[in-house]
Design an enzyme around this catalytic site. Structure first.
Site, PDB file in Angstrom:
ATOM      1  N   SER A 118     -12.903 -18.569 -39.187  1.00 28.98           N
ATOM      2  CA  SER A 118     -12.008 -17.648 -40.748  1.00 28.98           C
ATOM      3  C   SER A 118     -11.681 -18.496 -41.077  1.00 28.98           C
ATOM      4  CB  SER A 118     -11.474 -16.341 -39.760  1.00 28.98           C
ATOM      5  OG  SER A 118     -12.299 -15.724 -38.948  1.00 28.98           O
ATOM      6  N   GLU A 172     -19.159 -27.992 -36.701  1.00 30.62           N
ATOM      7  CA  GLU A 172     -18.813 -26.228 -35.956  1.00 30.62           C
ATOM      8  C   GLU A 172     -19.497 -26.690 -34.252  1.00 30.62           C
ATOM      9  OE1 GLU A 172     -18.334 -23.064 -33.776  1.00 30.62           O
ATOM     10  OE2 GLU A 172     -17.472 -23.736 -35.929  1.00 30.62           O
ATOM     11  N   LYS A 178     -18.386 -18.552 -30.073  1.00 34.70           N
ATOM     12  CA  LYS A 178     -18.267 -20.363 -30.070  1.00 34.70           C
ATOM     13  C   LYS A 178     -19.912 -19.969 -31.587  1.00 34.70           C
ATOM     14  CE  LYS A 178     -20.503 -23.597 -26.562  1.00 34.70           C
ATOM     15  NZ  LYS A 178     -20.782 -24.343 -25.545  1.00 34.70           N
ATOM     16  N   ASN A 202     -15.426 -10.659 -34.132  1.00 28.20           N
ATOM     17  CA  ASN A 202     -15.163  -9.431 -33.503  1.00 28.20           C
ATOM     18  C   ASN A 202     -15.130  -8.246 -34.264  1.00 28.20           C
ATOM     19  OD1 ASN A 202     -14.567  -9.818 -36.585  1.00 28.20           O
ATOM     20  ND2 ASN A 202     -12.465 -10.760 -36.092  1.00 28.20           N
ATOM     21  N   SER A 203     -14.798  -7.184 -34.600  1.00 29.65           N
ATOM     22  CA  SER A 203     -14.945  -5.678 -34.880  1.00 29.65           C
ATOM     23  C   SER A 203     -14.758  -5.242 -36.533  1.00 29.65           C
ATOM     24  CB  SER A 203     -14.263  -4.620 -34.440  1.00 29.65           C
ATOM     25  OG  SER A 203     -12.400  -4.783 -34.111  1.00 29.65           O
ATOM     26  N   CYS A 204     -14.290  -7.070 -36.916  1.00 31.69           N
ATOM     27  CA  CYS A 204     -13.809  -7.083 -38.574  1.00 31.69           C
ATOM     28  C   CYS A 204     -13.022  -5.495 -39.243  1.00 31.69           C
ATOM     29  CB  CYS A 204     -15.141  -6.783 -38.760  1.00 31.69           C
ATOM     30  SG  CYS A 204     -16.484  -8.054 -39.543  1.00 31.69           S
ATOM     31  N   TYR A 253      -6.912  -9.790 -28.445  1.00 32.10           N
ATOM     32  CA  TYR A 253      -7.176 -10.899 -28.990  1.00 32.10           C
ATOM     33  C   TYR A 253      -7.775 -11.669 -30.482  1.00 32.10           C
ATOM     34  CZ  TYR A 253     -10.937  -9.568 -25.086  1.00 32.10           C
ATOM     35  OH  TYR A 253     -11.719  -9.099 -24.578  1.00 32.10           O
ATOM     36  N   HIS A 254      -5.733 -11.415 -30.163  1.00 29.85           N
ATOM     37  CA  HIS A 254      -5.110 -12.444 -31.584  1.00 29.85           C
ATOM     38  C   HIS A 254      -4.078 -13.865 -31.156  1.00 29.85           C
ATOM     39  CE1 HIS A 254      -5.681  -8.190 -33.886  1.00 29.85           C
ATOM     40  NE2 HIS A 254      -7.607  -8.885 -33.569  1.00 29.85           N
ATOM     41  N   ALA A 257      -5.309 -19.292 -37.930  1.00 30.28           N
ATOM     42  CA  ALA A 257      -3.733 -18.930 -37.126  1.00 30.28           C
ATOM     43  C   ALA A 257      -2.966 -19.162 -36.724  1.00 30.28           C
ATOM     44  CB  ALA A 257      -4.800 -17.107 -36.598  1.00 30.28           C
TER      45      ALA A 257
END
Length: 537
Positions: free
Chosen positions: A18, A39, A86, A95-97, A458-459, A493
């Site tokens: 991100s 990556e 991955k 994620n669910s955006c 998941y944060h 993050a």
């Protein structure tokens, strides 16, 4: 994997997630510098289960997931796993955006409480506007009509159960509200905004930042390369990174002429720092790793949004289509006087029995759920090395519910969910409560249920936090530079001193945008210094 025909660059960004994708894209806007984005996972192009947002739940525990177990929890669910992407785009591809600006109070606190000078809401809101295109926010929003790479949209109110839920929220004293207007929502509910394109493609950081620039001559994308160790010279300047080719298990050295930016996420960034000798000296010594910089805050301060679940059978058939199946957010405080909500719910139009089924609770094929989560959990955990082998998964110990505040909020959340669903608006939808069920009523019973069955949103965040220059527990200074070495920054993050109230993905992209600005400012200052020295000033 892209062919390793070139190994020397001005900037190397480790992690195409991100923040990392944003950093690399913005730095490569300068045609005079060469940028590599490294990556470990796969390219996302052509991978429908990644690109199509409504398929995101297929990715959990798949080949596109690092799937990290957690250490045994004294007060929490030890079966829980942390899903970490991955694949290019990182968790924005996984994620669910759900797309949120953080409340002003969140970002201002980074500066005023934690000493991260310059990290305030004025800066953050400027960069939110820069990174997104969001005409759906409405004409009164401060970012209406912006033309950034990340495309946001309103979830359409096409789920009739969801519409009834919002009616029930109003009957329970939680009004409909608008999100992402620049105003903090303490008590309100609505369909989310999401970063999704009209054709259903997720507007991940990879889709938004990297896909459009793949033909830039000064930009190199290297996938399938896993970082093994950061490299330094005798002056403790970061000169690059050793990476391992996932296909052939060969080690290559990538060299950075100017800086390395580590963007591997809140679990893997502290891991790589520690493998490279930056971390708590006692822990490094346990694994025979030479200490390059004694930094006790690396891998500490781990935070998350712990999440419970309460599920009902539906009296009517649930919707068979959705943008991403988790389309509504509900915020409400559990006590008076808060400047931000301490409780959030996600509404799911699908069953969510990931941790309840093993505990013997009934399930259904046709149901809906609310998932209360603690927006500012006070429990703090750690990321530690399992061994000095880079292939070993790290020891992730969130220490869920070790601060009693967090369980108090969660118990309140289960009760509040029942209050909402008991309103007349849900009478035609709410059938039997499956879990925790009508027999679980007291605070003690709800606590036992949460302890056994809770999940995470998941944060993970905060494990390489930024802070004041003289704060020994902050591994980073406010410029995101790693203390004790030079030529190395972190942007993901993990740098958050305090996790945001809301889903943090857009804020993580904002951190990438800010990191690119800081790197460009440093380059400009270095050029000015060089020019001044050449002129004899």
């Amino acid at each position: 994997m892209t062919d390793l025909q070139k190994t020397d660059f001005d900037y190397i960004v480790i992690g195409g997630g991100s923040a990392g994708a944003a950093v690399a894209a913005r730095l490569s806007e300068d045609p005079t510098v060469e940028v590599a984005l490294v990556e470990a996972g796969a390219d996302d192009r052509g991978v429908d289960e990644v690109l199509q947002l409504d398929r995101w739940m297929e990715l959990l525990e798949s080949g596109y997931d690092w799937d990290y177990p957690i250490e045994p929890q004294e007060n929490g669910n030890s079966f829980m796993r942390h899903s970490r992407a991955k694949v290019m785009g990182g968790c924005s591809s996984h994620n669910s955006c759900i797309a949120f600006w953080a409340p002003r109070e969140d970002i201002d606190e980074w500066e005023t409480r934690f000493g991260a000078e310059g990290w305030n809401s004025e800066m953050a809101f400027r960069l939110y506007k820069q990174l997104e295109s969001n005409e759906d926010a409405g004409p009164d929003a401060p970012h209406h009509g912006a033309d950034g790479p990340v495309k946001l949209m309103n979830v359409p109110p096409s789920d009739p159960c969801g519409v009834a839920l919002l009616d029930a929220c109003e009957q329970a004293g939680i009004p409909r509200t608008k999100f992402n207007t620049g105003q903090t929502v303490i008590n309100g509910a609505n369909f989310f905004q999401i970063n999704r394109r009209p054709d259903g493609t997720r507007s991940s950081s990879s889709v938004s930042y990297i896909h459009p620039i793949l033909e830039r001559k000064n930009f190199t994308l290297l996938t399938g390369l896993r970082a093994r160790e950061l490299k330094f010279n005798d002056a403790n300047h970061c000169t690059g990174v050793d990476v391992v080719d996932g296909q052939f298990a060969r080690t290559h050295t990538l060299n950075a002429r100017t800086e390395v930016i580590l963007s591997a996420g809140a679990i893997d960034s502290p891991k790589l720092l520690m493998l490279s000798g930056i971390g708590p000296k006692e822990h490094l010594a346990e694994h025979g790793i030479e200490v390059r910089a004694d930094s006790p805050g690396v891998g500490s301060n781990l935070q998350d949004h712990p999440e419970g679940v309460i599920q009902w059978e539906a009296k009517q058939p649930m919707t068979e289509t959705s943008t991403q199946w988790w389309e509504i957010g509900i915020f409400t405080p559990t006590e008076d006087g808060l400047d931000r909500p301490d409780l959030m719910f996600h509404y799911g139009s699908v069953p969510f029995d990931m941790h309840t089924l093993r505990q013997g609770f009934p399930t259904t094929e046709n149901g809906f759920c609310l998932t209360p989560n603690v927006t500012h959990a006070r429990s703090r955990g750690t990321v530690r090395l399992r061994s000095r082998d880079f292939r070993d998964k790290p020891m992730v110990d969130p220490r869920y519910f070790t601060d009693p505040h967090d369980m108090r909020v969660m118990v309140y959340g289960i009760k509040k969910a029942r209050e909402i669903i008991s309103q007349p608006a849900m009478a035609e939808w709410a059938g039997r409560e499956l879990y925790p069920g009508p027999d679980v009523q007291t605070d003690e019973e709800i606590t036992e249920y949460i302890t056994k069955t809770h999940n995470t949103v998941y944060h993970p965040a905060g494990s390489v936090r930024m802070g004041a220059y003289d704060d020994g527990m902050s591994p980073l200074d406010p410029q995101l530079r790693v203390k004790g070495v030079t030529g190395l920054r972190v942007a993901d993050a993990s740098v958050m001193p305090e996790l945001t109230t809301v889903n943090p993905n857009i804020t993580t992209m904002m951190i990438g945008e800010r990191c690119a600005e800081l790197v460009r400012e440093a380059r400009a200052a270095s050029g000015a210094d060089t020019a001044a020295a050449g002129a004899g000033v």
